[in-house]
Design a protein around this motif. Structure first.
Motif, PDB file in Angstrom:
ATOM      1  N   ASP A   1       1.691  34.126  39.107  1.00 49.71           N
ATOM      2  CA  ASP A   1       1.331  33.805  40.478  1.00 49.71           C
ATOM      3  C   ASP A   1       2.590  34.032  41.290  1.00 49.71           C
ATOM      4  O   ASP A   1       3.537  33.252  41.197  1.00 49.71           O
TER       5      ASP A   1
ATOM      6  N   LYS B   1       7.970  40.807  50.921  1.00 45.93           N
ATOM      7  CA  LYS B   1       7.887  41.476  52.230  1.00 45.93           C
ATOM      8  C   LYS B   1       6.816  40.865  53.132  1.00 45.93           C
ATOM      9  O   LYS B   1       7.029  40.709  54.326  1.00 45.93           O
ATOM     10  N   THR B   2       5.652  40.520  52.549  1.00 46.65           N
ATOM     11  CA  THR B   2       4.536  40.042  53.368  1.00 46.65           C
ATOM     12  C   THR B   2       4.321  38.534  53.299  1.00 46.65           C
ATOM     13  O   THR B   2       3.636  37.973  54.146  1.00 46.65           O
ATOM     14  N   GLY B   3       4.874  37.882  52.276  1.00 47.54           N
ATOM     15  CA  GLY B   3       4.664  36.461  52.082  1.00 47.54           C
ATOM     16  C   GLY B   3       3.312  36.120  51.482  1.00 47.54           C
ATOM     17  O   GLY B   3       2.987  34.947  51.291  1.00 47.54           O
ATOM     18  N   GLU B   4       2.508  37.130  51.172  1.00 46.54           N
ATOM     19  CA  GLU B   4       1.179  36.901  50.609  1.00 46.54           C
ATOM     20  C   GLU B   4       1.262  36.562  49.121  1.00 46.54           C
ATOM     21  O   GLU B   4       2.136  37.060  48.412  1.00 46.54           O
ATOM     22  N   HIS B   5       0.318  35.728  48.678  1.00 49.37           N
ATOM     23  CA  HIS B   5       0.229  35.389  47.258  1.00 49.37           C
ATOM     24  C   HIS B   5      -0.451  36.523  46.508  1.00 49.37           C
ATOM     25  O   HIS B   5      -1.411  37.114  46.997  1.00 49.37           O
ATOM     26  N   GLU B   6       0.088  36.830  45.328  1.00 49.35           N
ATOM     27  CA  GLU B   6      -0.418  37.931  44.514  1.00 49.35           C
ATOM     28  C   GLU B   6      -0.488  37.511  43.055  1.00 49.35           C
ATOM     29  O   GLU B   6       0.208  36.588  42.637  1.00 49.35           O
TER      30      GLU B   6
ATOM     31  N   VAL C   1       4.691  35.648  44.975  1.00 46.19           N
ATOM     32  CA  VAL C   1       4.644  35.796  46.422  1.00 46.19           C
ATOM     33  C   VAL C   1       5.339  37.109  46.766  1.00 46.19           C
ATOM     34  O   VAL C   1       6.479  37.346  46.346  1.00 46.19           O
ATOM     35  N   ASN C   2       4.668  37.944  47.511  1.00 50.84           N
ATOM     36  CA  ASN C   2       5.229  39.215  47.950  1.00 50.84           C
ATOM     37  C   ASN C   2       6.387  38.933  48.897  1.00 50.84           C
ATOM     38  O   ASN C   2       6.208  38.277  49.929  1.00 50.84           O
TER      39      ASN C   2
END
Length: 169
Positions: free
Chosen positions: A21, A26-31, A23-24
């Motif tokens: 789990d 650059k974007t702060g999105e969870h991946e 966190v990107n």
């Protein structure tokens, strides 16, 4: 080298699919970063693929050092990649987790797309070795993560077997 009877009992030919789990940056999105690891036929080799995150699209095999921390419970596996990246993985059999510390070379981390490919392809291997020459020891990107195992089975799955005589680092 670990006691081969313990290796054979605990992890020989074990194939794991696991997700970080993450966190990107650059974007702060969870991946979800999906990794695939096969503890090959004898202590000393590992085969793996990366399916998610910045290193997705990487297929590799490596000579590895295994250490049994607690038989039936904890194993550590360490290796050095052609990119100059240092990898250390702890497999917790009872909790079904993978905990890693990766010391990415500056070249590998900052030019991740160039680290994609398959080691069996001479062009990919040559490009990976070039990444190791970028930066110094002090410029490494350290990444500590823990992943959950989503599937465990015996055998190669979709990974290709290797010949133990093939050169690595």
């Amino acid at each position: 080298m670990p006691d081969t009877s313990t290796f054979d009992q605990d992890i020989k030919d074990v194939h794991l699919l696991y997700d970080y789990d993450a966190v990107n940056e650059k974007t702060g999105e969870h991946e979800k970063w999906r990794y695939e690891m096969w503890f090959y036929s004898k202590p000393g080799s590992i085969v793996y693929a990366i399916h998610g995150g910045p290193m997705a699209g990487r297929y590799n095999y490596q000579k590895a050092e295994y250490q049994c921390i607690r038989p039936g419970e904890l194993w550590q596996c360490n290796w050095l990649e052609e990119t100059g990246t240092i990898c250390s993985l702890v497999y917790d059999i009872s909790k079904q987790t993978i905990t890693t510390l990766l010391g990415f070379s500056k070249g590998h981390w900052e030019e991740a797309e160039k680290a994609h490919g398959d080691k069996r392809n001479a062009d990919d291997l040559q490009r990976w070795r070039g990444l190791a020459k970028i930066g110094t020891q002090a410029e490494r990107k350290l990444l500590s993560e823990q992943a959950s195992i989503v599937e465990k089975f015996k055998g190669s799955g979709d990974l290709k077997p290797i010949d133990e005589s093939w050169p690595t680092m």
